[in-house]
Design a protein around this motif. Structure first.
Motif, short mmCIF file in Angstrom:
data_model
loop_
_atom_site.label_atom_id
_atom_site.label_comp_id
_atom_site.label_asym_id
_atom_site.label_seq_id
_atom_site.Cartn_x
_atom_site.Cartn_y
_atom_site.Cartn_z
N VAL A 273 0.86 -1.18 -0.07
CA VAL A 273 -0.02 -0.03 -0.15
C VAL A 273 0.78 1.16 -0.06
O VAL A 273 0.66 2.15 -0.73
CB VAL A 273 -0.94 0.02 1.15
N ALA A 274 1.83 1.05 0.75
CA ALA A 274 2.76 2.46 0.77
C ALA A 274 3.55 2.73 -0.47
O ALA A 274 3.57 4.03 -0.88
CB ALA A 274 3.87 2.23 1.91
N SER A 275 3.99 1.60 -1.17
CA SER A 275 4.47 1.72 -2.46
C SER A 275 3.59 2.19 -3.48
O SER A 275 4.08 3.25 -4.36
CB SER A 275 5.24 0.38 -3.17
N ALA A 276 2.36 1.69 -3.44
CA ALA A 276 1.54 2.26 -4.47
C ALA A 276 0.96 3.84 -3.96
O ALA A 276 0.76 4.26 -5.05
CB ALA A 276 0.03 1.47 -4.13
N ALA A 277 0.93 3.96 -2.73
CA ALA A 277 0.68 5.52 -2.51
C ALA A 277 1.80 6.36 -3.03
O ALA A 277 1.45 7.54 -3.69
CB ALA A 277 0.28 5.70 -1.22
N VAL B 286 9.80 10.54 -14.93
CA VAL B 286 9.22 10.76 -13.78
C VAL B 286 7.65 10.02 -13.56
O VAL B 286 7.44 9.19 -12.49
CB VAL B 286 8.88 12.22 -13.12
N PHE B 287 7.22 9.85 -14.68
CA PHE B 287 5.89 9.01 -14.61
C PHE B 287 6.29 7.49 -14.48
O PHE B 287 5.64 6.99 -13.69
CB PHE B 287 5.19 9.22 -16.10
N TRP B 288 7.17 7.01 -15.32
CA TRP B 288 7.49 5.68 -15.00
C TRP B 288 8.31 5.44 -13.90
O TRP B 288 8.01 4.22 -13.41
CB TRP B 288 8.36 5.29 -16.25
N ALA B 289 8.81 6.39 -13.26
CA ALA B 289 9.34 5.88 -11.98
C ALA B 289 8.26 5.85 -10.69
O ALA B 289 8.39 4.79 -9.97
CB ALA B 289 10.24 7.10 -11.51
N GLY B 290 7.08 6.57 -10.87
CA GLY B 290 5.96 6.27 -10.25
C GLY B 290 5.24 5.22 -10.22
O GLY B 290 4.87 4.53 -9.64
N LEU B 291 4.87 5.04 -11.83
CA LEU B 291 4.00 3.76 -11.79
C LEU B 291 4.73 2.27 -11.83
O LEU B 291 3.95 1.68 -11.08
CB LEU B 291 3.76 3.58 -13.47
N VAL C 114 -6.37 -1.21 -8.70
CA VAL C 114 -6.54 0.08 -8.48
C VAL C 114 -5.28 0.94 -8.81
O VAL C 114 -5.06 2.02 -9.57
CB VAL C 114 -6.54 0.37 -6.75
N VAL C 115 -3.98 0.24 -8.84
CA VAL C 115 -2.83 0.78 -9.18
C VAL C 115 -2.65 1.15 -10.74
O VAL C 115 -2.53 2.04 -11.26
CB VAL C 115 -1.80 0.04 -9.14
N THR C 116 -3.32 -0.05 -11.52
CA THR C 116 -3.37 0.36 -12.90
C THR C 116 -4.71 1.33 -13.43
O THR C 116 -4.56 1.57 -14.51
CB THR C 116 -3.81 -1.33 -13.56
N LEU C 117 -5.55 1.29 -12.36
CA LEU C 117 -6.38 2.71 -12.71
C LEU C 117 -5.83 4.16 -12.53
O LEU C 117 -6.48 4.96 -12.93
CB LEU C 117 -7.57 2.41 -11.81
N MET C 118 -4.84 3.81 -11.57
CA MET C 118 -4.35 5.36 -11.07
C MET C 118 -4.06 6.48 -12.03
O MET C 118 -4.60 7.80 -12.11
CB MET C 118 -3.27 5.21 -10.10
N PRO C 119 -3.19 6.18 -12.92
CA PRO C 119 -2.89 7.05 -14.19
C PRO C 119 -4.12 7.61 -14.79
O PRO C 119 -3.93 8.96 -15.06
CB PRO C 119 -1.96 6.22 -15.20
#
Length: 649
Positions: free
Chosen positions: A44-48, A73-78, A108-113
């Motif tokens: 959860v922490a890494s996803a946040a 930056v985007f790819w570092a985040g995803l 949820v992570v794949t929805l985030m972008p």
């Protein structure tokens, strides 16, 4: 090694107890992730943290920072959000409950972008159409409302019905309700892939790998997470296949009937929600049933029972026949314009491919043209299909060299997945590119099963030069290649990233100014008919409820701005008799060439060029138009083409 990819099922050769035990051991092989390192709090922490970094990349892009910066930056985040979840999801020592939680978090992570891209309102082309449809259905209390942006949406009310129902229960706005529906069905769809992979490959870990691979297909992270009918229907598609698989493997007739009924209901939900998804569902079911027929005939020539008897495929036939009947009945009774809407695309795409081959590729599309995508992402975009091809080759070697037996539905889904490669040439055809991209959200189910087969059942000591220490890094490299390459091959930069105003994009051409004009004009003139460019049209139809013209070669409404002469008597008659009383002009169409290459569609007479400003300024001096509203960039004209219409053509 002996492996059997089925539980007790008459469709396959089930090995003896020793073989089955060895198969289970093979299925358990794979990376083991320490729970202390990747427990639920860490996931959860890494996803946040990853989501925050994705938001930072959007901030950089909206500020006009260099593309290389915000892409990195985007790819570092995803990847920060995604990779730990995938590691826990697909680990061999993950407990069932933890795996389910990891799969939900993966969804949820794949929805985030996409959620972070436009959380408060519609932005993509199809989102404007469906949001307006939901608003009109809510306000009128009736389905099947006319839609100015995508007329065919009127005849497939599944999206608006689910949105309105959710809105009525939760007291949400239409946009919030629609977003909630997309989120819920996206996560449930991944569970459908998990169930399908687990049932066909006889391994929960295989189901997890299949869900993870499918969740990073080229359509998943942006296109199929937008608020649109395909984003919902694709999940009905997935569950129709999963439930049919469960029906085939059910132990009792009662359970089989229950699963089959649920599968047919999922197919029916698909039919009333989206036309193209319904077609792909029927094709997938046809491929699986045809595979069963072919293998049954081959089996009769050999030594039974290495191939299923025809009646063991009955649940697949039930879902196929029922879905086809429902689809035909729906089109004939409620959605007759569907065939006319879809027929031009395939014919145009095939014709363009033929023309390109005869002219050494001239006239096709330049991949990633007019795009700021970094070179390294382009290379990974090209590498992603190669990785998929290598997985298919590895699967063929695995099946040939080891005693693995696949049943008919598994073979059928793999054959269906081969459609991914068939679609790739159509990317080069302007009319076929959109259809090819849309097909990936469906054919990637077969791709995901192939990757899962290789990942879970590949011998741990092969190849000899890649020991256990290299296996995990190799798998991670392939995963990163697929993630970055698939997203890079999906949608272009303006769809993925916010940015400064850029004329000629569906997303970054939107402005508060245009929305204000749309809302004000809608209040004054109601549902009037308007001629305007393709980008202003989106907000006029969505926020003003206006009916916007759809220019074509037979209806060249673009002549009002794309020519420096009065409209022809023929065009004037068409506009007059159809009650097109207003013309809305955004002068920014004259200040720069459109990013998408056109202002009025692919048949725009000034394709690739900005509209000459003289064509727009002359509108203040012609007798057939007078300005009734204006802002800094927009001008609204009242049309009176009666005099020209009465002239002899």
């Amino acid at each position: 090694m002996t492996a059997t990819l089925a539980r007790q099922d008459p469709d396959v050769i089930v090995g003896d107890d020793a073989a089955t035990a060895e198969s289970a051991a093979v299925g358990r092989q794979g990376p083991r992730v320490p729970s202390a390192i990747l427990g639920s709090p860490m996931l959860v922490a890494s996803a946040a943290v990853g989501s925050l970094v994705i938001g930072l990349s959007y901030r950089f892009s909206s500020q006009g920072r260099p593309a290389e910066l915000y892409y990195l930056v985007f790819w570092a985040g995803l990847l920060t959000a995604l990779l730990p979840v995938v590691a826990r999801l697909t680990a061999s020592n993950t407990r069932p409950t933890t795996r389910f939680l990891a799969l939900a978090l993966f969804g949820v992570v794949t929805l985030m972008p996409k959620i972070l891209r436009n959380p408060t309102g519609p932005l993509y082309h199809d989102e404007y159409a469906h949001w307006r449809e939901a608003v009109d259905v809510t306000s009128s209390g009736r389905l099947f409302q006319p839609n100015a942006t995508i007329p065919i949406v009127e005849f497939f009310p599944g999206t608006s019905a689910l949105t309105t129902t959710t809105e009525s229960f939760g007291g949400l706005s239409p946009w919030s309700a629609g977003l909630l529906v997309v989120i819920a069905l996206h996560v449930l769809g991944l569970f459908g892939v998990y169930v399908l992979g687990d049932a066909l490959l006889s391994s929960p870990r295989a189901g997890a790998v299949a869900a993870a691979v499918y969740g990073i297909n080229p359509s998943a992270i942006y296109f199929d997470t937008q608020y649109a009918y395909e984003s919902l229907a694709v999940n009905f598609f997935l569950w129709a296949l999963a439930l049919t698989t469960l029906a085939k493997r059910a132990d009792s007739a009662r359970t089989r009937r229950a699963y089959s009924t649920a599968a047919v209901l999922a197919g029916a939900a698909c039919v009333v929600t989206h036309h193209l998804t319904t077609i792909f569902l029927i094709v997938a079911l046809l491929v699986v049933t045809a595979t069963g027929v072919v293998r049954a005939r081959l089996g009769r020539r050999r030594q039974p029972p290495d191939v299923a008897a025809p009646d063991t495929m009955r649940p697949w036939w039930v879902t196929l026949v029922c879905t086809t009947v429902i689809a035909v009945a729906w089109v004939m009774t409620c959605a007759r314009p569907t065939l006319d809407y879809l027929s031009p695309y395939l014919g145009s795409a095939v014709g363009q491919l033929k023309s390109m081959s005869q002219n050494s590729g001239q006239g096709g599309r330049q991949l990633l043209a007019a795009n700021v995508e970094p070179e390294w992402e382009r290379l990974l975009t090209a590498a992603a299909p190669v990785v998929v091809l290598c997985c298919f080759i590895a699967a063929a070697a695995l099946i040939r060299r080891t005693p693995i037996t696949l049943d008919s539905p598994t073979w059928g889904m793999i054959v269906f997945g081969c459609g991914y490669f068939v679609s790739l040439p159509f990317i080069l055809a302007p009319s076929g590119a959109e259809g090819a991209r849309r097909s990936w959200g469906f054919t990637y189910v077969g791709v995901a099963l192939v990757v899962a087969l290789v990942a879970v059942h590949w011998p741990s000591d092969r190849p000899h030069w890649a020991g256990r220490s290299l296996a995990a890094p190799l798998q991670m490299t392939l995963l990163v290649t697929l993630v970055i390459g698939n997203v890079g091959g999906g949608l272009n930069d303006p769809y993925r990233f916010p940015g400064p105003f850029r004329w000629g994009t569906d997303t970054n051409s939107a402005s508060a100014e245009t929305r204000s004009v749309a809302e004000e004009l809608g209040k004054i003139v109601g549902r009037s008919r308007v001629v305007t460019d393709a980008y202003t049209a989106l907000e006029l139809a969505a926020y003003g409820g206006l009916v916007v013209a759809a220019p074509s070669v037979g209806f060249p409404a673009w002549d009002l701005t794309q020519r420096d002469a009065d409209p022809s008597p023929e065009l004037a008659r068409m506009l007059t008799y159809s009650d097109y009383d207003y013309l809305v002009v955004d002068i920014r169409m004259a200040q720069e060439a459109p990013f998408n290459g056109h202002n009025f569609g692919q048949n725009d007479p000034l394709l690739g060029h900005a509209t000459p400003m003289a064509n727009l300024t002359r509108l203040d001096h012609v007798p057939w138009a007078w300005r009734v509203m204006s802002t800094e960039h927009l001008r609204v004209y009242r049309l009176d083409l009666g005099a020209i219409a009465r002239e002899r053509g």
